[in-house]
Design an enzyme around this catalytic site. Sequence first.
Site, PDB file in Angstrom:
ATOM      1  CE  LYS A  41     -15.121  15.307  -8.097  1.00 29.47           C
ATOM      2  NZ  LYS A  41     -13.757  15.196  -8.625  1.00 29.47           N
ATOM      3  N   GLY A  44     -16.190   7.706  -3.932  1.00 30.37           N
ATOM      4  CA  GLY A  44     -15.430   7.756  -2.690  1.00 30.37           C
ATOM      5  C   GLY A  44     -13.921   7.692  -2.850  1.00 30.37           C
ATOM      6  CB  CYS A  46     -12.343   2.955  -4.013  1.00 30.65           C
ATOM      7  SG  CYS A  46     -12.069   1.858  -5.400  1.00 30.65           S
ATOM      8  CE  LYS A  55      -3.847  -0.080  -6.460  1.00 33.67           C
ATOM      9  NZ  LYS A  55      -4.366   0.206  -5.128  1.00 33.67           N
ATOM     10  CB  ILE A 188      -0.839   3.075   1.020  1.00 31.88           C
ATOM     11  CG1 ILE A 188      -2.341   2.786   0.982  1.00 31.88           C
ATOM     12  CG2 ILE A 188      -0.547   4.465   0.450  1.00 31.88           C
ATOM     13  CD1 ILE A 188      -3.210   3.842   1.646  1.00 31.88           C
ATOM     14  CG  ASP A 313     -12.098   1.962   4.326  1.00 31.91           C
ATOM     15  OD1 ASP A 313     -12.263   0.771   4.014  1.00 31.91           O
ATOM     16  OD2 ASP A 313     -11.267   2.706   3.764  1.00 31.91           O
ATOM     17  CG  HIS A 450       1.807 -25.106 -21.730  1.00 34.36           C
ATOM     18  ND1 HIS A 450       2.693 -24.828 -20.728  1.00 34.36           N
ATOM     19  CD2 HIS A 450       2.549 -25.312 -22.858  1.00 34.36           C
ATOM     20  CE1 HIS A 450       3.927 -24.877 -21.198  1.00 34.36           C
ATOM     21  NE2 HIS A 450       3.867 -25.172 -22.492  1.00 34.36           N
TER      22      HIS A 450
HETATM   23  P1  NAD Z   1      -1.345  -0.351   6.516  1.00 35.03           P
HETATM   24  O1  NAD Z   1      -1.900  -0.493   7.858  1.00 35.03           O
HETATM   25  O2  NAD Z   1      -1.516  -1.447   5.532  1.00 35.03           O
HETATM   26  O3  NAD Z   1       0.218  -0.063   6.594  1.00 35.03           O
HETATM   27  C1  NAD Z   1       0.739   0.967   7.375  1.00 35.03           C
HETATM   28  C2  NAD Z   1       2.163   0.620   7.725  1.00 35.03           C
HETATM   29  O4  NAD Z   1       2.732   1.713   8.403  1.00 35.03           O
HETATM   30  C3  NAD Z   1       2.261  -0.585   8.646  1.00 35.03           C
HETATM   31  O5  NAD Z   1       3.197  -1.468   8.112  1.00 35.03           O
HETATM   32  C4  NAD Z   1       2.720   0.036   9.966  1.00 35.03           C
HETATM   33  O6  NAD Z   1       3.527  -0.834  10.711  1.00 35.03           O
HETATM   34  C5  NAD Z   1       3.495   1.247   9.495  1.00 35.03           C
HETATM   35  N1  NAD Z   1       3.575   2.347  10.447  1.00 35.03           N
HETATM   36  C6  NAD Z   1       2.605   2.829  11.235  1.00 35.03           C
HETATM   37  N2  NAD Z   1       3.071   3.890  11.948  1.00 35.03           N
HETATM   38  C7  NAD Z   1       4.358   4.078  11.562  1.00 35.03           C
HETATM   39  C8  NAD Z   1       5.363   5.011  11.900  1.00 35.03           C
HETATM   40  N3  NAD Z   1       5.125   5.998  12.775  1.00 35.03           N
HETATM   41  N4  NAD Z   1       6.581   4.914  11.309  1.00 35.03           N
HETATM   42  C9  NAD Z   1       6.820   3.936  10.408  1.00 35.03           C
HETATM   43  N5  NAD Z   1       5.904   3.028  10.048  1.00 35.03           N
HETATM   44  C10 NAD Z   1       4.679   3.096  10.608  1.00 35.03           C
HETATM   45  O7  NAD Z   1      -1.936   1.030   5.956  1.00 35.03           O
HETATM   46  P2  NAD Z   1      -1.775   1.737   4.542  1.00 35.03           P
HETATM   47  O8  NAD Z   1      -0.734   1.089   3.719  1.00 35.03           O
HETATM   48  O9  NAD Z   1      -1.683   3.177   4.845  1.00 35.03           O
HETATM   49  O10 NAD Z   1      -3.175   1.436   3.904  1.00 35.03           O
HETATM   50  C11 NAD Z   1      -4.376   1.848   4.563  1.00 35.03           C
HETATM   51  C12 NAD Z   1      -5.442   0.825   4.384  1.00 35.03           C
HETATM   52  O11 NAD Z   1      -5.834   0.755   3.034  1.00 35.03           O
HETATM   53  C13 NAD Z   1      -4.985  -0.562   4.801  1.00 35.03           C
HETATM   54  O12 NAD Z   1      -6.026  -1.208   5.451  1.00 35.03           O
HETATM   55  C14 NAD Z   1      -4.684  -1.216   3.505  1.00 35.03           C
HETATM   56  O13 NAD Z   1      -4.839  -2.610   3.546  1.00 35.03           O
HETATM   57  C15 NAD Z   1      -5.678  -0.568   2.566  1.00 35.03           C
HETATM   58  N6  NAD Z   1      -5.134  -0.542   1.220  1.00 35.03           N
HETATM   59  C16 NAD Z   1      -5.015  -1.694   0.549  1.00 35.03           C
HETATM   60  C17 NAD Z   1      -4.456  -1.683  -0.700  1.00 35.03           C
HETATM   61  C18 NAD Z   1      -4.316  -2.942  -1.431  1.00 35.03           C
HETATM   62  O14 NAD Z   1      -4.642  -3.987  -0.871  1.00 35.03           O
HETATM   63  N7  NAD Z   1      -3.848  -2.901  -2.686  1.00 35.03           N
HETATM   64  C19 NAD Z   1      -3.983  -0.510  -1.276  1.00 35.03           C
HETATM   65  C20 NAD Z   1      -4.098   0.638  -0.546  1.00 35.03           C
HETATM   66  C21 NAD Z   1      -4.670   0.612   0.705  1.00 35.03           C
END
Ligand code: NAD
Length: 472
Positions: A41, A44, A46, A55, A188, A313, A450
């Site tokens: 769709k 994507g 997001c 959200k 996430i 991505d 304010h």
């Molecule tokens: P991320 O890379 O931000 O975080 C993944 C986390 O998992 C890291 O802290 C990492 O150290 C940890 N990790 C990795 N392998 C592991 C393991 N085996 N055991 C325990 N911890 C482990 O990735 P995400 O949170 O999955 O998000 C994916 C992408 O999507 C990212 O680039 C993120 O910035 C983006 N995203 C952003 C938002 C936002 O900005 N609101 C929201 C969702 C996703």
Amino acid sequence: MTTPEGTEFDVVVIGGGPGGYATALYGASAGLSVAVVEKDKVGGTCLHRGCIPAKELLETAAVFRTVSGAQEFGIQSEQPTVDFAVSQARKQKVVDQLHRGLIGLMKGRKITTFAGTGMLLPGSAVRVDAPDGTSTELQATDIVLASGSVPRTIPGFDVDGQTILTSDEVLDLDRLPPSLAVIGGGAIGCEFASMFADLGSQVTVLEALPTILPGCDGDVVAVVGRAFRKRGIVVHTGVQVSGHRPRADNGTTVLFGDGQSVAVDAVVVAVGRRPLTDGLLAGGTGVQVSERGFVVVDQYQRTTVPGVWAVGDVVATPQLAHVGFAEGIVVVRSILGEPVAPVNYATVPWAIYCQPEVAFAGLTEEAANAAGIDIVVQKDPFGGNSRARILGDTDGLVKIVAERMPDGRCGRILGVHMAGPWVTEQLGQGYLAVNWEATPDEVAQFIQPHPTLSEAFGETVLALTGRGLHVG
Ligand code: NAD
């Protein structure tokens, strides 16, 4: 060779997520003929499996928190309960409305959408394999790869949609797991941990690195860590997850660290996302893919093949929808031969929607120190902000990192970091200050209304000029 009518375009975009549809919309509004190939769709990850549904459910959590805390305002109500099926239905309604809106917008711009899987062929062509088994070949002067990403998994945690979940499955749950482990304390992981804890689940976060939200400013991480602890979220950092032992009743016991374990009803694996290039490139296209699977591009999103670009991505840049938007604009302006600045990834805005929210742009204090930059740091906690008091939501702060000039005064604002109520909506002026390379003296001339939460930013800037009102 003659080309069947309706298969030749200025631009063909493979993938209709934020990177792809932004390229298409911006290109079409600039007068280019554009086609988008989408296997699922438009919208994507997001729109359908990421930002928007997540959200929306976080907003459900916020409503729950507000109703739970209503008595403090003298509003008498029963302790709320969640009907998660209704929450899911509302989420789906929001997603469907936005999906219909996007389809309408694309039609209005005369963008042709091909349903099917797109594959780049050698030369300027794309093959579309439709779900009914037919194939169409499209020709284009320029082709944009925007195939996105999928959740990474970890060995030993096979996603079954019941007990072991990624963000894809979590967002479609029809019931709340009473307890869950979140593996990965990134954006996430923290958003899901926050949401489920607010809705009543017992949550344990297991993060491999020494801190949750790695890459965020230390003061911001501390605010989130404290707020998580207060709400009963258990966070283990610096732990390796070694596996899990499923229980007969559908739950499982996750094994981690030095012989530690936690018994939970569900596990959310949130350890990052991998680029999706499976089947994207036919042999002999010449498009280079890195060892980690990302399509290799230069700062103008050009792949190693002239006329083939990549955004979103699938390239190794921050995996944020708005970064995809920005990259799409860079591509279209480059195609048109217009002047364009590449995306400055060091200063893109970040917004993380856990409670308390996190938002930032630019250098953290830690990164500035590591780079040997002489800095001045100023913080304003939301505890002193009148609007935050009114809301009853005072956890958090605004923190500004500015360069220190040789005469001791503040130079450019290098980073703005926020944690607290609605900071994702407050980052705008901080983002502008960082990207405008503005100094506190310049920004401090502007008045904040304010009482507002955004005064915290204004107060911090004012304090950096050496004369604060309420701060400094
Ligand atoms: P991320 O890379 O931000 O975080 C993944 C986390 O998992 C890291 O802290 C990492 O150290 C940890 N990790 C990795 N392998 C592991 C393991 N085996 N055991 C325990 N911890 C482990 O990735 P995400 O949170 O999955 O998000 C994916 C992408 O999507 C990212 O680039 C993120 O910035 C983006 N995203 C952003 C938002 C936002 O900005 N609101 C929201 C969702 C996703």
